[in-house]
Enzyme design. Sequence first.
Site, mmCIF file in Angstrom:
data_model
loop_
_atom_site.group_PDB
_atom_site.id
_atom_site.type_symbol
_atom_site.label_atom_id
_atom_site.label_comp_id
_atom_site.label_asym_id
_atom_site.label_seq_id
_atom_site.Cartn_x
_atom_site.Cartn_y
_atom_site.Cartn_z
ATOM 1 N N GLU A 87 92.179 51.296 5.646
ATOM 2 C CA GLU A 87 91.545 49.985 5.663
ATOM 3 C C GLU A 87 90.389 49.940 6.649
ATOM 4 O O GLU A 87 90.298 50.757 7.562
ATOM 5 C CB GLU A 87 92.578 48.936 6.058
ATOM 6 C CG GLU A 87 93.066 49.092 7.484
ATOM 7 C CD GLU A 87 94.186 48.113 7.812
ATOM 8 O OE1 GLU A 87 95.256 48.232 7.209
ATOM 9 O OE2 GLU A 87 93.973 47.246 8.663
ATOM 10 N N CYS B 4 84.362 48.033 11.260
ATOM 11 C CA CYS B 4 85.403 48.664 12.078
ATOM 12 C C CYS B 4 86.130 49.665 11.190
ATOM 13 O O CYS B 4 86.793 49.275 10.231
ATOM 14 C CB CYS B 4 86.350 47.570 12.576
ATOM 15 S SG CYS B 4 87.806 48.196 13.393
ATOM 16 N N CYS C 278 98.873 56.705 12.807
ATOM 17 C CA CYS C 278 98.516 57.114 14.171
ATOM 18 C C CYS C 278 99.791 57.600 14.833
ATOM 19 O O CYS C 278 100.856 57.034 14.608
ATOM 20 C CB CYS C 278 97.942 55.925 14.940
ATOM 21 S SG CYS C 278 97.430 56.344 16.621
ATOM 22 N N CYS D 124 101.754 52.889 19.986
ATOM 23 C CA CYS D 124 101.671 51.736 20.893
ATOM 24 C C CYS D 124 102.553 50.603 20.370
ATOM 25 O O CYS D 124 102.597 50.348 19.161
ATOM 26 C CB CYS D 124 100.231 51.256 21.031
ATOM 27 S SG CYS D 124 99.146 52.543 21.653
ATOM 28 N N CYS E 200 101.090 47.697 18.014
ATOM 29 C CA CYS E 200 100.140 48.056 16.961
ATOM 30 C C CYS E 200 100.825 48.422 15.646
ATOM 31 O O CYS E 200 101.820 49.146 15.636
ATOM 32 C CB CYS E 200 99.300 49.237 17.445
ATOM 33 S SG CYS E 200 98.151 49.855 16.213
ATOM 34 N N GLY F 167 94.223 54.610 13.731
ATOM 35 C CA GLY F 167 94.069 55.984 14.179
ATOM 36 C C GLY F 167 93.456 56.112 15.554
ATOM 37 O O GLY F 167 92.826 55.200 16.064
ATOM 38 N N GLU F 168 93.699 57.278 16.148
ATOM 39 C CA GLU F 168 93.146 57.588 17.466
ATOM 40 C C GLU F 168 92.005 58.591 17.237
ATOM 41 O O GLU F 168 92.248 59.763 16.937
ATOM 42 C CB GLU F 168 94.257 58.177 18.356
ATOM 43 C CG GLU F 168 93.804 58.833 19.635
ATOM 44 C CD GLU F 168 92.857 57.975 20.482
ATOM 45 O OE1 GLU F 168 93.213 56.844 20.837
ATOM 46 O OE2 GLU F 168 91.743 58.447 20.780
ATOM 47 N N SER G 278 91.221 51.684 25.729
ATOM 48 C CA SER G 278 92.275 50.669 25.662
ATOM 49 C C SER G 278 93.138 50.796 26.908
ATOM 50 O O SER G 278 93.885 51.761 27.056
ATOM 51 C CB SER G 278 93.129 50.891 24.412
ATOM 52 O OG SER G 278 92.321 50.732 23.276
ATOM 53 N N CYS H 161 94.470 46.011 13.552
ATOM 54 C CA CYS H 161 94.384 47.326 12.937
ATOM 55 C C CYS H 161 95.718 47.746 12.326
ATOM 56 O O CYS H 161 96.763 47.614 12.927
ATOM 57 C CB CYS H 161 93.846 48.355 13.919
ATOM 58 S SG CYS H 161 94.954 49.037 15.127
#
Length: 353
Positions: free
Chosen positions: A89, A102, A109, A113, A116, A162-163, A217, A336
Amino acid sequence: MKDCLLNYNLEEIKEIVSNLGEKSFRAGQIYKALHLGLDFSEMTELSKTFRETLQDNYVAQSVKIIKSLKSVDGTEKFLFALCDGNVIECVLMKYKYGYTICVSTQVGCRMGCAFCASGLNGLIRNLEPAEILGEVIAVNRYLGGGLGDKRKIINIVLMGSGEPLDNYDNTVKFLHLVSEQNGINISQRNISLSTSGIVPKMYKLADENVSINLTVSLHSPFDEEREKIMPVAKTYKISEILDACANYFKKTGRRYIFEYVLIKGNNDTMRHANALISKLKGRPCHVNLIRLNEVKENDLKSATDKEAYRFLGLLEKGGLSATLRRRMGEDIDGACGQLRQRYIEETAIKGEN
Ligand code: SAH
Ligand code: SF4
């Protein structure tokens, strides 16, 4: 899975074209068409036989818009299908001066976290450069945009699922491709990468010769508390992150930004504000406060507007440059990973019936 031509820069496409027995000037035409979001069948400047040869060997666009949702505030969210059936997305935000997109950098991911939705099912796989770029190109086409001055998208933030620094090489290649002169050509100065703080990769990025904005972050000024909401904090301490940011500034001359999601009763007290001030004061940085987008998979709550403004006031009084991000797209699962999660759940339910 066939290789996607959008993974390659102009030089590489020249080589591919000549290996397929065509004149190298065709590469420029193909490159432009790819960045406009066209499929091979739409590249009518090329002979039919050559289009078929390309089609037999490669994919032109590896992401397809399958759904878009528009928020009352103008924010729009897109779901894309990838060639292997995975779904990602992105979010499009409209500002006075143009659109900001974005983008996601991974399917899922692995950072996990607590607040998230992207990390709920762990990491499925990395996105290829062509897939990250494909998000930008597909939405630019959807908006009726072209290349260079005619593009509709002005800014990119790597803040979707994702990171990005966990998918380092593909992300860096994407940064080069999206800012190349012959393509969609979005200035690196208008690109921001957000990381949960993968310190060694932050040093590597500083030496990469890309002039993008670095966002980290943070979400807590205390290592022990940060660890509770961000497992990656067990590996990389705040002091190491601050050193890596200082190095980024030294190497690139670019100010860095800290993101701070305000979670009610968790990281939004005066004690947190004071510790943030003492850690960040005097640094060439900015703090971006975000109200938590609540997700149904956990019971963390957002700070109220009043609490958020109070926290902002404390930081400003303490001498920090800070802003509170305006709320966007909450009615369309703005945070996200939320929309993708909802989509997966819905299709899973349909599948059971
Ligand atoms: N993985 C990177 C980039 C993607 S997340 C990172 O973590 O920085 C982009 C931003 O969205 C991060 O600051 C993240 O903490 C924030 N975020 C994640 N879930 C959120 C939620 N439910 N509400 C508000 N912000 C969230
Ligand atoms: Fe991954 Fe960023 Fe979500 Fe953490 S906030 S799980 S690092 S996408």
